[in-house]
Design an enzyme around this catalytic site. Structure first.
Site, PDB file in Angstrom:
ATOM      1  N   GLU A  39       6.255 -14.270 -20.103  1.00  0.00           N
ATOM      2  CA  GLU A  39       6.531 -13.987 -18.958  1.00  0.00           C
ATOM      3  C   GLU A  39       5.630 -13.474 -18.065  1.00  0.00           C
ATOM      4  O   GLU A  39       4.618 -12.654 -18.380  1.00  0.00           O
ATOM      5  CB  GLU A  39       8.218 -13.213 -18.798  1.00  0.00           C
ATOM      6  CG  GLU A  39       8.134 -11.832 -19.405  1.00  0.00           C
ATOM      7  CD  GLU A  39       8.248 -10.718 -18.321  1.00  0.00           C
ATOM      8  OE1 GLU A  39       7.567 -10.746 -17.190  1.00  0.00           O
ATOM      9  OE2 GLU A  39       8.684  -9.611 -18.811  1.00  0.00           O
ATOM     10  N   ARG A  64      11.658  -3.353 -23.497  1.00  0.00           N
ATOM     11  CA  ARG A  64      12.058  -4.878 -23.932  1.00  0.00           C
ATOM     12  C   ARG A  64      11.807  -5.780 -22.965  1.00  0.00           C
ATOM     13  O   ARG A  64      12.545  -6.975 -22.914  1.00  0.00           O
ATOM     14  CB  ARG A  64      13.775  -4.815 -24.174  1.00  0.00           C
ATOM     15  CG  ARG A  64      13.987  -3.570 -25.193  1.00  0.00           C
ATOM     16  CD  ARG A  64      15.434  -3.932 -25.429  1.00  0.00           C
ATOM     17  NE  ARG A  64      15.841  -4.952 -26.382  1.00  0.00           N
ATOM     18  CZ  ARG A  64      15.743  -4.960 -27.700  1.00  0.00           C
ATOM     19  NH1 ARG A  64      15.313  -3.993 -28.369  1.00  0.00           N
ATOM     20  NH2 ARG A  64      15.994  -6.108 -28.231  1.00  0.00           N
ATOM     21  N   CYS A  69      -0.426 -13.499 -22.576  1.00  0.00           N
ATOM     22  CA  CYS A  69      -1.436 -13.540 -23.387  1.00  0.00           C
ATOM     23  C   CYS A  69      -2.041 -12.170 -23.957  1.00  0.00           C
ATOM     24  O   CYS A  69      -2.090 -11.485 -25.164  1.00  0.00           O
ATOM     25  CB  CYS A  69      -2.413 -14.666 -23.446  1.00  0.00           C
ATOM     26  SG  CYS A  69      -3.708 -14.302 -22.402  1.00  0.00           S
ATOM     27  N   HIS A 107      -8.064 -16.336 -22.018  1.00  0.00           N
ATOM     28  CA  HIS A 107      -6.863 -16.533 -22.946  1.00  0.00           C
ATOM     29  C   HIS A 107      -7.093 -15.567 -24.149  1.00  0.00           C
ATOM     30  O   HIS A 107      -8.198 -16.005 -24.968  1.00  0.00           O
ATOM     31  CB  HIS A 107      -6.568 -17.867 -23.219  1.00  0.00           C
ATOM     32  CG  HIS A 107      -5.454 -17.897 -24.240  1.00  0.00           C
ATOM     33  ND1 HIS A 107      -3.958 -17.408 -24.003  1.00  0.00           N
ATOM     34  CD2 HIS A 107      -5.404 -18.372 -25.546  1.00  0.00           C
ATOM     35  CE1 HIS A 107      -3.292 -17.570 -24.972  1.00  0.00           C
ATOM     36  NE2 HIS A 107      -3.903 -18.089 -26.146  1.00  0.00           N
ATOM     37  N   ASP A 122      -1.344 -16.504 -32.380  1.00  0.00           N
ATOM     38  CA  ASP A 122      -1.498 -16.340 -31.013  1.00  0.00           C
ATOM     39  C   ASP A 122       0.048 -16.694 -30.566  1.00  0.00           C
ATOM     40  O   ASP A 122       0.567 -17.679 -30.947  1.00  0.00           O
ATOM     41  CB  ASP A 122      -2.306 -17.553 -30.387  1.00  0.00           C
ATOM     42  CG  ASP A 122      -2.242 -17.825 -29.005  1.00  0.00           C
ATOM     43  OD1 ASP A 122      -1.527 -16.791 -28.472  1.00  0.00           O
ATOM     44  OD2 ASP A 122      -3.069 -18.640 -28.195  1.00  0.00           O
TER      45      ASP A 122
END
Length: 281
Positions: A39, A64, A69, A107, A122
């Site tokens: 998210e 939580r 990435c 990334h 990943d």
């Protein structure tokens, strides 16, 4: 067992074995994807995302929350290293949208060395992320719990592709050059602040499911996939419904004093988005 491992395993509800082998790596990889959602809410709120160990632990484990990435693979790298795996981060160039020119390295992915073999892990590429490590080997179709992938090699570059409706789509390209923390900080800052970054213009969320399915969210549009088959799809009518869905279906924590957010804060973010966006996977 170290404090971070105890906290991480509690977050994942993990009671499996922890030997340094491919079985542990596969099991943890999948459990991470099925528990900690991808998210980008902090980009939209907006809040700065810090990549030091304490900040990642506070947000993704204690509070939580999820992340993208740089955060997801940052936590996973630390956990694997604490367990005794030989692991390091690489940086890739995202080519999923077939850009005319090579984009910057934005990334973060992981390279794990295990028993004389190199594995790509990943947990942070959203809906199409790997849900199992794959061998760093060219031209071999490799199955994961959520689809087939392969690696192509061009000189020193590797290109990760996934199979979508019998068509191979490139995701990102990378090399094996070691990256420094400053490289991750730069890529993270670009992803969060570059005006044209898609993270700045859409609420994006994904959580994979143990049965091969996944849940995705693009702004107000929610989809539940069973493999590639849509089993549920709807546009959420309002922010209250969205706020509830984030907690109930994605398991997102919202109450932490530092990393949580209220329905009112979410409403400010979502005011910029159409409540009936075009469906997308």
């Amino acid at each position: 067992m170290t404090p971070i491992l105890n906290a991480y395993f509690a977050r994942l509800n993990w009671s499996g074995r922890t030997e340094v082998n491919i079985e542990t790596l596969r099991a943890l990889h999948l459990q991470h994807n099925c528990t900690i959602p991808f998210e980008n809410l902090d980009v939209l709120l907006p809040r700065e995302m810090h990549l030091d160990d304490r900040s990642l632990e506070e947000k993704l484990i204690t509070a939580r929350r999820g992340g993208y990435c740089f955060e997801q693979n940052g936590v996973f790298e630390r956990v694997l290293r604490e367990l005794g795996f030989t692991v390091r981060s690489l940086l890739g160039r995202v080519v999923l949208a077939n850009p005319p020119n090579l984009p910057p390295r934005t990334h973060r992915l992981l390279l794990v060395e295990l028993d004389g073999e190199s594995w790509v892990a990943d947990v942070g590429f959203g809906g199409q992320t790997l849900t199992a490590p794959i061998r760093l080997q060219a031209d071999m179709i490799q199955k994961t719990p959520h689809g087939e992938y392969r690696l192509q090699q061009e000189g020193d570059d590797w290109i990760l592709q996934f199979c979508h409706h019998e068509h191979w789509q490139s995701m990102y390209r990378f090399d094996r050059v070691t990256q420094q923390q400053s490289d991750h900080v730069m890529g993270n800052f670009w992803s969060a602040h570059w005006p044209q970054s898609h993270f700045r213009h859409h609420l994006l969320m994904c959580r994979h499911l143990p049965d091969g399915g996944k849940l995705t969210l693009t702004n107000f549009h929610f989809t539940h996939y069973d493999n590639d088959r849509v089993v549920e799809q709807r546009n959420l009518p309002d922010v209250a419904s969205l706020y509830a869905l984030l907690q109930e279906r994605f398991g997102l924590g919202v109450t932490d004093a530092k990393h949580g957010f209220t329905e009112t804060e979410l409403a400010r973010v979502m005011a910029a988005f159409d409540t009936h966006p075009e469906a997308g996977k």
